[in-house]
Structures are given as structure tokens and as C-alpha cells.
Scaffold this active site. Structure first.
Site, short mmCIF file in Angstrom:
data_model
loop_
_atom_site.label_atom_id
_atom_site.label_comp_id
_atom_site.label_asym_id
_atom_site.label_seq_id
_atom_site.Cartn_x
_atom_site.Cartn_y
_atom_site.Cartn_z
N ASP A 29 39.08 21.46 23.28
CA ASP A 29 38.67 20.33 22.55
C ASP A 29 38.22 18.97 23.50
O ASP A 29 38.80 18.72 24.36
CB ASP A 29 39.45 19.62 21.27
CG ASP A 29 39.03 19.07 20.13
OD1 ASP A 29 39.05 19.43 19.25
OD2 ASP A 29 38.32 17.88 20.88
N GLN A 92 37.32 18.00 7.70
CA GLN A 92 36.83 18.86 8.54
C GLN A 92 35.52 18.24 9.01
O GLN A 92 34.59 17.62 8.07
CB GLN A 92 36.49 20.19 7.88
CG GLN A 92 35.49 21.10 8.93
CD GLN A 92 35.20 22.44 8.01
OE1 GLN A 92 35.31 22.63 7.02
NE2 GLN A 92 34.69 23.39 8.92
N HIS A 98 37.02 26.66 12.68
CA HIS A 98 37.70 26.45 13.92
C HIS A 98 39.11 26.25 13.64
O HIS A 98 39.67 25.74 12.70
CB HIS A 98 37.33 25.20 14.85
CG HIS A 98 37.09 24.34 13.96
ND1 HIS A 98 36.01 23.85 13.46
CD2 HIS A 98 37.90 23.06 13.99
CE1 HIS A 98 36.23 22.56 12.82
NE2 HIS A 98 37.00 21.96 13.19
#
Ligand code: 5GP
Ligand code: ZN
Length: 137
Positions: A29, A92, A98
């Protein structure tokens, strides 16, 4: 398709990839909640849990299991949060499914997945349980 994560899979947008197989891609990330924060995604675009096929979701789950072990071995966190958000109301932000793998250490100051327990109404809980059981296909 104008999807950030599809562009990451096709390498149009660079990423720090840690794993790939025929169905799944995983990378770090870019705004890590902690060191080693990974995202595990299906290669076939699916916005949420409602769009992804069962086979792809199982592949994402298997990769999440494998990568959690790798994170444990590499970084030795004391715990790991797995998170998967569906829909704007659920926070989200990127509409390509994911799973977040977030390593945790005591004193890391993160407040994710920390909620206050409030006892529910047992009759209501039972009624909702029945409603969901009847909806299982
Ligand atoms: P969500 O809130 O949708 O579950 O989280 C989306 C995650 O994707 C966020 O943690 C965010 O930092 C990450 N992210 C968004 N854009 C990019 C990007 O271009 N590269 C990487 N590596 N991560 C991204
Ligand atoms: Zn996508």
C-alpha cells in the site's frame, strides 16, 4: 478500464509487487498504516464482494493466507489485521476489491478495527439470523 488497481496489474502504474499468480496480484500500500501493509487483489476486475466470482475470491483468500505467513516471517508482527471494505458507506475508496493485510505491533497507535461493544436485543438478533439463513443460496 479506468481503474487504478487494473492499471497496477498491467504495470501502467508502478507498484511494489510482492506476489502474483494466475488470478491474484499483491503489492504494498502506498499509504501504509504500518510497515508491511499489503493489498491483495484479483486480476479480474470486480468492484466488491458482490461482483467477484467465488473462485477468484477463494484465490484471493488463499494468497492472503500465504502472504500473512510471509509477513509474519519477514517482519515478525505481534498481530495482523485483515480488512476488506465494500462500498463507499463501508469506507471503500478504490472500487476494485482488495484485502488489506496490516501487521500490528503493540503501541503502534492504530485505532483500526477497534469498536465499542454494545449488547444487542436478542430477539432482534434471532430474527435477523432467520432472515439471513433463508436468503442463503
Ligand atoms: P480502501 O479504503 O478502498 O479499502 O483502500 C484503498 C487503499 O489503496 C488505500 O489504503 C490506499 O492507500 C491504497 N492506494 C490507493 N491508490 C494506490 C496506488 O496508486 N498505489 C498503491 N500501492 N496503493 C494505493
Ligand atoms: Zn480494476
Amino acid at each position: 478500464m479506468d481503474c487504478i488497481f487494473c492499471k497496477i496489474i498491467s504495470n501502467e502504474i508502478p507498484s511494489v509487487k510482492v506476489y502474483e499468480d494466475d488470478r491474484v496480484f499483491a503489492f504494498l500500500d502506498i499509504n501504509p498504516l504500518n510497515e508491511g501493509h499489503l493489498l491483495v487483489i484479483p486480476k479480474a476486475h470486480a468492484a466488491t464482494i458482490h461482483e467477484i466470482t467465488e473462485a477468484d475470491f477463494m484465490a484471493v483468500a488463499a494468497a492472503t493466507h500465504k502472504l500473512s505467513a510471509a509477513v509474519k516471517k519477514a517482519l515478525n508482527p505481534e498481530g495482523i489485521n485483515l480488512m476488506q471494505l465494500n462500498g463507499e458507506v463501508a469506507n471503500q475508496v478504490v472500487p476494485h476489491l482488495h484485502v488489506h493485510i496490516v501487521p500490528r505491533w503493540s503501541g503502534d497507535g492504530l485505532t483500526i478495527c477497534k469498536w465499542k461493544l454494545v449488547a444487542g436485543d436478542m430477539e432482534k438478533i434471532q430474527a435477523i439470523g432467520e432472515q439471513i439463513k433463508e436468503a442463503i443460496e
